[in-house]
Design an enzyme around this catalytic site. Structure first.
Site, PDB file in Angstrom:
ATOM      1  N   ARG A 158       0.885  -1.223  -0.110  1.00 29.51           N
ATOM      2  CA  ARG A 158       0.042  -0.067   0.111  1.00 29.51           C
ATOM      3  C   ARG A 158       0.814   1.290   0.057  1.00 29.51           C
ATOM      4  O   ARG A 158       2.084   1.275   0.529  1.00 29.51           O
ATOM      5  CB  ARG A 158      -0.889   0.010   1.251  1.00 29.51           C
ATOM      6  N   GLU A 257      -7.012   7.142   7.457  1.00 29.84           N
ATOM      7  CA  GLU A 257      -5.881   8.091   8.214  1.00 29.84           C
ATOM      8  C   GLU A 257      -5.470   9.104   7.484  1.00 29.84           C
ATOM      9  O   GLU A 257      -4.983  10.186   7.631  1.00 29.84           O
ATOM     10  CB  GLU A 257      -4.822   6.998   8.763  1.00 29.84           C
ATOM     11  N   ARG A 261      -5.507   5.813   0.711  1.00 31.36           N
ATOM     12  CA  ARG A 261      -4.470   4.652   0.633  1.00 31.36           C
ATOM     13  C   ARG A 261      -4.786   3.680  -0.381  1.00 31.36           C
ATOM     14  O   ARG A 261      -5.929   3.612  -0.675  1.00 31.36           O
ATOM     15  CB  ARG A 261      -4.614   3.787   1.867  1.00 31.36           C
ATOM     16  N   CYS A 303       0.766  10.754   9.445  1.00 31.41           N
ATOM     17  CA  CYS A 303       1.624  10.136  10.582  1.00 31.41           C
ATOM     18  C   CYS A 303       3.072  10.310  10.047  1.00 31.41           C
ATOM     19  O   CYS A 303       3.192   9.942   8.829  1.00 31.41           O
ATOM     20  CB  CYS A 303       1.075   8.684  10.811  1.00 31.41           C
ATOM     21  N   THR A 305       5.368   8.207  10.495  1.00 36.02           N
ATOM     22  CA  THR A 305       5.725   6.921  10.295  1.00 36.02           C
ATOM     23  C   THR A 305       5.559   6.692   8.561  1.00 36.02           C
ATOM     24  O   THR A 305       6.111   5.852   7.976  1.00 36.02           O
ATOM     25  CB  THR A 305       5.269   5.925  10.901  1.00 36.02           C
ATOM     26  N   ARG A 312       3.930   0.689   2.278  1.00 37.70           N
ATOM     27  CA  ARG A 312       4.518  -0.474   3.129  1.00 37.70           C
ATOM     28  C   ARG A 312       3.894  -1.829   2.563  1.00 37.70           C
ATOM     29  O   ARG A 312       2.848  -1.929   2.050  1.00 37.70           O
ATOM     30  CB  ARG A 312       3.216  -0.359   4.597  1.00 37.70           C
ATOM     31  N   ARG A 341       3.852  -7.400  13.078  1.00 37.00           N
ATOM     32  CA  ARG A 341       2.395  -6.800  13.619  1.00 37.00           C
ATOM     33  C   ARG A 341       1.574  -8.039  13.844  1.00 37.00           C
ATOM     34  O   ARG A 341       1.838  -9.290  13.036  1.00 37.00           O
ATOM     35  CB  ARG A 341       1.728  -5.820  12.732  1.00 37.00           C
ATOM     36  N   GLU A 346      -2.059  -3.368  12.930  1.00 31.20           N
ATOM     37  CA  GLU A 346      -1.370  -2.831  13.904  1.00 31.20           C
ATOM     38  C   GLU A 346      -2.203  -2.865  15.338  1.00 31.20           C
ATOM     39  O   GLU A 346      -3.376  -2.984  15.290  1.00 31.20           O
ATOM     40  CB  GLU A 346      -1.573  -1.286  13.578  1.00 31.20           C
TER      41      GLU A 346
HETATM   42  N1  ARG Z   1      -0.119   6.394  16.585  1.00 34.46           N
HETATM   43  C1  ARG Z   1       0.039   5.032  16.696  1.00 34.46           C
HETATM   44  C2  ARG Z   1       1.084   4.435  17.611  1.00 34.46           C
HETATM   45  O1  ARG Z   1       1.925   5.562  17.922  1.00 34.46           O
HETATM   46  C3  ARG Z   1       0.228   4.514  15.222  1.00 34.46           C
HETATM   47  C4  ARG Z   1       1.687   4.724  14.695  1.00 34.46           C
HETATM   48  C5  ARG Z   1       1.935   4.148  13.210  1.00 34.46           C
HETATM   49  N2  ARG Z   1       0.741   3.900  12.672  1.00 34.46           N
HETATM   50  C6  ARG Z   1      -0.067   4.370  11.735  1.00 34.46           C
HETATM   51  N3  ARG Z   1      -1.086   3.678  11.399  1.00 34.46           N
HETATM   52  N4  ARG Z   1       0.161   5.841  11.476  1.00 34.46           N
HETATM   53  O2  ARG Z   1       1.191   3.483  18.079  1.00 34.46           O
END
Ligand code: ARG
Length: 392
Positions: A158, A257, A261, A303, A305, A312, A341, A346
């Site tokens: 993704r 999010e 995506r 995010c 990350t 990913r 994971r 997650e």
């Molecule tokens: N905020 C969550 C954490 O700190 C998710 C972090 C990464 N994952 C995401 N889907 N952005 O655990």
């Protein structure tokens, strides 16, 4: 299929953002004054996080000094505060990371906390580094990881995209959600060939339909407490939805999010095929939508990350022998920059010994390199599994 009017650039659209915001992360702590209520919530949240045994990157990097430096700052266009960035990590001490960017400018205004977290998560992307230009490579670079179907249940790749001129979730109005959904659904409506399918707004789905799609690993979950605390679930389910092609191996999530995506997935271990399908979808959608990309950070996401390539690449994999020694599995994952994971993604458990394993870094390397990192790591895990099986 939902009928939506064709989208035209609305006059209001550009009024929402200053020039700084339109051009990506803006500078300074030059926003509005931060209210006493926000400051009080920040202080209490900070003290409680500092006293906790949280393992989050937020706790690790948010020193009192950085906290004091940033607590009165806000972003120039949306006036997002430090609290808007870190509320999720303050409310959820079990966060792995604990911070989101409410708008793109936050990456600059709150750089003193984002930069060290980005460097830590993406394994060395420093504040002076620049994310490289895109280089996708080709699916043929990644032959089937498990031709005999012994280990890999399914493969998924993704990426995330944000649409230019719109902030991230916490700053979107209900009207913005509708406008974004409309733009994205129109772009999806142009897809043809193996990509043709239908967009299903969440608002038209009942709970049992949603749960079925969640159980099949197609749909995102509702009520993620990390996103909720970050202000990313407002007006739910307005503007949210999912697109499927006919074969259900190409999906697009709308306004979960991230704005978009783009997902390709299928049973088995043919990573190259899955990757090529995702790339074709990104290219087709990119003809109709303008994606936000920052010169330094790469593709912009909510995010930190997910910045950079936003890629990913993951497998659902059974490694029964390695599974007996969790430390060994984790050691190998760390060596190959992989993230492990649970089965439902997650913050979930591994059911029946099936793990979801992916590349961890997405930034400071090209798309090709991010997928290669996962490819090499999964091959190494399969080799280790075979060795463990023969010696047990
Ligand atoms: N905020 C969550 C954490 O700190 C998710 C972090 C990464 N994952 C995401 N889907 N952005 O655990």
């Amino acid at each position: 299929m939902l009928r939506l009017p064709h989208y035209r650039i609305a006059a209001g659209c550009c009024r929402r953002l200053s020039n700084a915001a339109k051009n990506g992360p803006g500078g300074g702590g030059a926003g509005k004054n931060v209210s006493g209520d926000v400051l009080a919530e920040l202080e209490a949240g900070y003290n409680s996080l500092a006293a906790s045994d949280s393992k989050s990157l937020l706790k690790k990097h948010l020193s009192k000094d950085i906290f004091n430096r940033l607590k009165k700052s806000s972003t120039p266009s949306f006036h997002s505060t430090l609290l808007d960035c870190i509320r999720s990590g303050l409310c959820n001490h079990d966060s792995g990371v604990g911070i989101y960017a409410p708008d793109a400018e936050a990456y600059k205004t709150f750089a003193d906390i984002f930069d060290p977290i980005i460097e830590d998560y993406h394994k060395g992307f420093r504040k002076t580094d620049k994310h490289p230009e895109s280089c996708f490579g080709h699916g043929k670079d990644f032959p089937n990881l498990d031709p005999e179907n012994k280990f890999i249940v399914s493969t998924r790749v993704r990426c995330g995209r944000s649409v230019q001129n719109f902030p991230f979730n916490p700053c979107l109005t209900e009207y913005d959600y509708g406008e974004l959904e409309c733009m994205i659904a129109n772009a999806l409506g142009t897809l043809s060939g193996e990509y043709s399918g239908a967009y299903m707004p969440l608002i038209n789905m009942d709970k049992s339909q949603q749960q079925k799609l969640i159980d099949e690993h197609f749909l995102f979950k509702e009520g993620d407490r990390f996103l909720e605390a970050a202000g990313a679930s407002r007006f739910w389910p307005a503007g949210r939805g999912i697109y499927f092609n006919k074969a259900r191996n190409f999906l697009v999530w709308v306004n979960e999010e991230d704005h978009i995506r783009i997902i390709s997935m299928e049973k088995g271990g043919d990573l190259g095929k899955v990757y090529d399908r995702m790339l074709g979808g990104v290219e087709a959608l990119g003809k109709h939508l303008h994606f936000s990309r920052d010169d330094r950070l790469g593709f912009l996401t909510f995010c930190p990350t997910n910045l950079g390539t936003t890629i990913r690449a993951s497998v659902h994999i059974k490694l029964p022998n390695l599974n007996k020694n969790k430390d060994e599995l984790q050691k190998l994952a760390t060596k190959y920059n992989l993230q492990v994971r649970g089965t439902s993604g997650e913050h979930s458990e591994a059911k029946g010994g099936v793990h979801d394993i992916s590349n961890k870094r997405r930034m400071g390397l090209t798309e090709y390199e991010a997928v290669k990192e996962m490819y090499d790591g999964i091959r190494a895990l399969i080799d280790a599994e075979c060795k463990a099986a023969s010696s047990s």
